[in-house]
Structures are given as C-alpha cells and as structure tokens.
Design a protein around this motif. Structure first.
Motif, PDB file in Angstrom:
ATOM      1  N   ASN A 181       9.458   6.573  -0.739  1.00 64.39           N
ATOM      2  CA  ASN A 181       8.396   7.571  -0.808  1.00 64.39           C
ATOM      3  C   ASN A 181       7.972   8.051   0.570  1.00 64.39           C
ATOM      4  N   ASN A 182       7.505   9.291   0.606  1.00 67.25           N
ATOM      5  CA  ASN A 182       6.693   9.771   1.714  1.00 67.25           C
ATOM      6  C   ASN A 182       5.240   9.769   1.252  1.00 67.25           C
ATOM      7  N   PHE A 183       4.441   8.918   1.808  1.00 72.95           N
ATOM      8  CA  PHE A 183       3.002   8.897   1.561  1.00 72.95           C
ATOM      9  C   PHE A 183       2.410   8.348   2.850  1.00 72.95           C
ATOM     10  N   TYR A 184       2.227   9.277   3.821  1.00 70.89           N
ATOM     11  CA  TYR A 184       1.963   8.865   5.187  1.00 70.89           C
ATOM     12  C   TYR A 184       0.619   8.174   5.364  1.00 70.89           C
ATOM     13  N   GLU A 185      -0.246   8.275   4.380  1.00 67.37           N
ATOM     14  CA  GLU A 185      -1.489   7.515   4.430  1.00 67.37           C
ATOM     15  C   GLU A 185      -1.231   6.006   4.481  1.00 67.37           C
ATOM     16  N   PHE A 186      -0.023   5.599   4.091  1.00 66.57           N
ATOM     17  CA  PHE A 186       0.327   4.180   4.096  1.00 66.57           C
ATOM     18  C   PHE A 186       1.384   3.834   5.138  1.00 66.57           C
ATOM     19  N   ALA A 233       0.395   0.142  -0.621  1.00 68.03           N
ATOM     20  CA  ALA A 233      -0.523   0.892  -1.484  1.00 68.03           C
ATOM     21  C   ALA A 233      -1.253   0.024  -2.494  1.00 68.03           C
ATOM     22  N   GLY A 234      -0.826  -1.212  -2.671  1.00 68.69           N
ATOM     23  CA  GLY A 234      -1.477  -2.070  -3.647  1.00 68.69           C
ATOM     24  C   GLY A 234      -2.948  -2.280  -3.401  1.00 68.69           C
ATOM     25  N   ALA A 235      -3.398  -2.130  -2.159  1.00 70.90           N
ATOM     26  CA  ALA A 235      -4.804  -2.340  -1.827  1.00 70.90           C
ATOM     27  C   ALA A 235      -5.684  -1.149  -2.194  1.00 70.90           C
ATOM     28  N   LEU A 236      -5.089  -0.041  -2.599  1.00 69.61           N
ATOM     29  CA  LEU A 236      -5.862   1.166  -2.900  1.00 69.61           C
ATOM     30  C   LEU A 236      -6.654   0.998  -4.192  1.00 69.61           C
ATOM     31  N   THR A 237      -7.933   1.310  -4.139  1.00 68.46           N
ATOM     32  CA  THR A 237      -8.791   1.283  -5.321  1.00 68.46           C
ATOM     33  C   THR A 237      -8.729   2.649  -6.010  1.00 68.46           C
ATOM     34  N   VAL A 238      -8.288   2.665  -7.266  1.00 72.29           N
ATOM     35  CA  VAL A 238      -8.149   3.933  -7.989  1.00 72.29           C
ATOM     36  C   VAL A 238      -9.055   4.010  -9.217  1.00 72.29           C
ATOM     37  N   ASP A 239      -9.877   3.015  -9.418  1.00 75.46           N
ATOM     38  CA  ASP A 239     -10.801   3.010 -10.540  1.00 75.46           C
ATOM     39  C   ASP A 239     -12.092   2.351 -10.079  1.00 75.46           C
ATOM     40  N   PRO A 240     -13.203   3.108 -10.021  1.00 80.15           N
ATOM     41  CA  PRO A 240     -13.385   4.467 -10.544  1.00 80.15           C
ATOM     42  C   PRO A 240     -12.785   5.523  -9.627  1.00 80.15           C
ATOM     43  N   TRP A 241     -12.612   6.737 -10.191  1.00 83.21           N
ATOM     44  CA  TRP A 241     -12.058   7.867  -9.443  1.00 83.21           C
ATOM     45  C   TRP A 241     -12.710   9.148  -9.959  1.00 83.21           C
ATOM     46  N   THR A 250      -6.589  15.170  -0.267  1.00 82.35           N
ATOM     47  CA  THR A 250      -6.308  13.773  -0.611  1.00 82.35           C
ATOM     48  C   THR A 250      -7.478  12.884  -0.207  1.00 82.35           C
ATOM     49  N   LEU A 251      -7.583  11.763  -0.865  1.00 82.44           N
ATOM     50  CA  LEU A 251      -8.547  10.734  -0.491  1.00 82.44           C
ATOM     51  C   LEU A 251      -8.421  10.369   0.989  1.00 82.44           C
ATOM     52  N   GLN A 252      -9.547  10.180   1.642  1.00 79.84           N
ATOM     53  CA  GLN A 252      -9.556   9.621   2.997  1.00 79.84           C
ATOM     54  C   GLN A 252     -10.314   8.294   2.952  1.00 79.84           C
ATOM     55  N   ARG A 253      -9.568   7.198   3.076  1.00 79.47           N
ATOM     56  CA  ARG A 253     -10.161   5.871   3.028  1.00 79.47           C
ATOM     57  C   ARG A 253      -9.341   4.943   3.917  1.00 79.47           C
ATOM     58  N   PRO A 254      -9.531   5.032   5.238  1.00 78.98           N
ATOM     59  CA  PRO A 254      -8.687   4.266   6.164  1.00 78.98           C
ATOM     60  C   PRO A 254      -8.768   2.759   5.970  1.00 78.98           C
ATOM     61  N   SER A 255      -9.833   2.256   5.362  1.00 79.96           N
ATOM     62  CA  SER A 255      -9.917   0.818   5.123  1.00 79.96           C
ATOM     63  C   SER A 255      -8.841   0.344   4.159  1.00 79.96           C
ATOM     64  N   GLU A 256      -8.356   1.253   3.277  1.00 74.26           N
ATOM     65  CA  GLU A 256      -7.326   0.916   2.311  1.00 74.26           C
ATOM     66  C   GLU A 256      -6.013   1.654   2.561  1.00 74.26           C
ATOM     67  N   MET A 257      -6.043   2.620   3.476  1.00 75.98           N
ATOM     68  CA  MET A 257      -4.870   3.440   3.763  1.00 75.98           C
ATOM     69  C   MET A 257      -4.543   3.288   5.245  1.00 75.98           C
ATOM     70  N   PRO A 258      -3.705   2.329   5.597  1.00 78.06           N
ATOM     71  CA  PRO A 258      -3.505   1.991   7.012  1.00 78.06           C
ATOM     72  C   PRO A 258      -2.946   3.138   7.845  1.00 78.06           C
ATOM     73  N   GLY A 259      -2.180   4.046   7.241  1.00 75.09           N
ATOM     74  CA  GLY A 259      -1.663   5.175   8.002  1.00 75.09           C
ATOM     75  C   GLY A 259      -2.762   6.072   8.534  1.00 75.09           C
ATOM     76  N   GLN A 260      -3.893   6.114   7.836  1.00 71.71           N
ATOM     77  CA  GLN A 260      -5.006   6.948   8.286  1.00 71.71           C
ATOM     78  C   GLN A 260      -5.713   6.370   9.506  1.00 71.71           C
ATOM     79  N   ARG A 261      -5.383   5.149   9.840  1.00 71.25           N
ATOM     80  CA  ARG A 261      -5.946   4.568  11.062  1.00 71.25           C
ATOM     81  C   ARG A 261      -5.128   4.952  12.289  1.00 71.25           C
ATOM     82  N   GLN A 262      -4.080   5.761  12.060  1.00 72.09           N
ATOM     83  CA  GLN A 262      -3.251   6.271  13.146  1.00 72.09           C
ATOM     84  C   GLN A 262      -3.423   7.785  13.228  1.00 72.09           C
TER      85      GLN A 262
END
Length: 297
Positions: A57-62, A73-81, A150-162
């Motif tokens: 996959n390309n999902f650069y947030e990860f 991506a397993g750490a991503l919280t998707v419920d609630p959304w 897209t969601l912005q949640r760097p605590s769960e999306m490590p790519g967003q910390r870059q």
C-alpha cells in the motif's frame, strides 16, 4: 446433518456478505447481498488476493515503504468516526459514520486501481456512490468542486510526525467527476470491513484516475466554488496535476506510464500495457471533451 463448526465463509462466498459495521449501521435494508454493479462498469480481470491488497500500500501517514501501512496502521482508532460535510451544501454538519453509511445502498464493485508508480491491482470493493451522499446533503448551485481531507492524528499515524508532506492529506474532484456513478465511497473490500491500512473506515475510490486521488480515512468533504488545493499538486505540480487521469501518453517526468506492473502477476507475466482512463474510457471520456489532457494532467 447439522454442524455447529461452520463459518460464514464455508457457506457463503466472501464477496457476498457485507461487513459487520455496514450491516449494523445501515440497517435492515442492507441485509441483502451486495449487488453487482451496472453492466459496463465491471472488470472480468483476475482479482488480487486479500493478502496482496492489504500488504502492499501507499498510505504515507504510516510511512513511505509499501509494507509500513500493514505494519503500523493497527494503532489507528476508527470507532467512533465522523465526517464533516460543509461548504456549499444545504445540510452541512458533522455526520456520524453510521449516518454516512445510510446515504446510499452498499454495493460490491470490482475496480482496477492504478498507481502513478506504474503498478496496479484489481480490488473488490464494498461501498456506495458518492453521488448518493452529495444528493442527500444537497449541493448548492455555486458548487463546482468537491474537496476531501484525511484524518490528521500523528499520535497514531507515525508518518505524520515527519515532514515529507504537508499534512493533512487533501484531494479534490470536479463536481461532475464526483457525481459520476463510478465514483465510490468504499467501506469494505472482499466483503469484509475495510482494513486500516487500506483507508478505514471510509475512503474514496476513483477508478479511472491514479491512486493518489482515492484519498483514505476521510474526515471532511467540502463543496466549493474554486479548484481546491491538493496535496501532491501542491508538493510538486510539475509531476502531479489536479486531474490525475490515467493517461499512458503522458509520462511522469521520471518514468514512463506506457506500461504497468500487475501486483501478484509473477516475475514474467506482470507487465502489461496501460489503458487510457485505466480502461474506463467508455464511461468517463466524455467528461473531458475539449480538454487537452497532456496539459490538464
């Protein structure tokens, strides 16, 4: 003889049942099996396996590597959304995912998805037409484009910390592209809940465009008058245009788009010619009548 050890997959083909979230959220009307989509929109090409689809996959947030999403991506919280729908609409608001899923009938659609990096897959999605959602919220007369975020949640999306992209990820379509019946809001694949690495819990799929237009983990949809900023065009407009239509005659500045590599095709059978509009030209070419697609790339 009755057996109590049977699984759903033993008695029902995987692609013929909806995921649990869709059934619970959308109610009894979706308990029927997903319909095959309209004639002419299908592809009879061999589908990629669930394992191929979810592990490349390309999902650069990860992360930048193709295996990073499946690993992280397993750490991503998707419920609630919830999804914010705003701009030039009659009924703006923050919509819970359960209400979004009621916007249109859930169907199965088997789409070819092509990446600008010149690889492709054939994926059986479950989802509903974006046009159903837009009709439900009411599009005002001044709207000409649809913007997505897209969601912005760097605590769960490590790519967003870059800092290799300007987060959050943003995409957009012209209104007629968004209203086309091929344009899908996907909430599952292979009849199962959409995996997190593939854009859970809801993503866009635009099958005649390069994959970066099919934005994942959508949290905002805005109807706007002017062409919206999009992440890849903003990052490098010489390589990535707003339209992003699959066009084998327009090369990426660093590689050809004339052929593509089918993931899972093996070492000797995976390379094939790229088809204009990714093979959906009969349905979508009329959207671009009179446009120079070497300029509007």
């Amino acid at each position: 003889m009755f057996r109590n050890d049977l699984k759903w997959s033993d008695v029902t083909p995987k692609a013929q049942f909806l995921n649990r979230r869709q059934i619970m959220a959308a109610g009894a009307a979706t308990l029927m099996a997903p319909r095959a989509f309209a004639a002419g929109y299908s592809t009879s090409e061999k589908q990629n396996t669930f394992e191929e689809i979810t592990n490349y996959n390309n999902f650069y947030e990860f992360g930048l590597d193709k295996t990073d999403p499946a690993r992280s991506a397993g750490a991503l919280t998707v419920d609630p959304w919830s999804v914010q729908i705003d701009g030039l609409v009659d009924r703006p608001g923050m919509y819970d995912l359960a209400d979004v899923l009621k916007m249109g009938p859930i169907e199965e659609r088997i789409y070819r998805l092509r990446c600008v990096e010149a690889w492709s897959m054939v994926i059986p999605w479950n989802g509903f037409q974006l046009s159903h959602l837009l009709n439900k919220v009411g599009v005002k007369s001044g709207a000409r484009y649809v913007a997505f975020q897209t969601l912005q949640r760097p605590s769960e999306m490590p790519g967003q910390r870059q800092g290799f992209l300007d987060w959050p990820y943003r995409e957009g379509l012209r209104l007629d592209e968004a209203m086309h019946p091929l344009t899908l809001m996907a909430t599952g694949l292979y009849g199962e809940e959409l995996p997190k690495q593939n854009g859970a819990p809801i993503r866009l799929v635009v099958p005649w465009k390069y994959g970066f237009k099919s934005i994942k983990s959508v949290v905002r949809i805005s109807l706007v008058a002017d062409q919206p900023d999009t992440t890849w065009k903003q990052t490098n407009h010489r390589e990535y245009g707003f339209y992003a239509n699959v066009n084998p005659t327009v090369s990426h500045p660093r590689w050809s788009q004339a052929t593509e590599r089918r993931i899972g095709g093996g070492l000797f059978n995976s390379r094939q010619d790229t088809i204009m509009f990714n093979g959906y030209g009969d349905q979508v070419a009329s959207l671009y009548a009179g446009q120079d697609l070497s300029r509007d790339y």
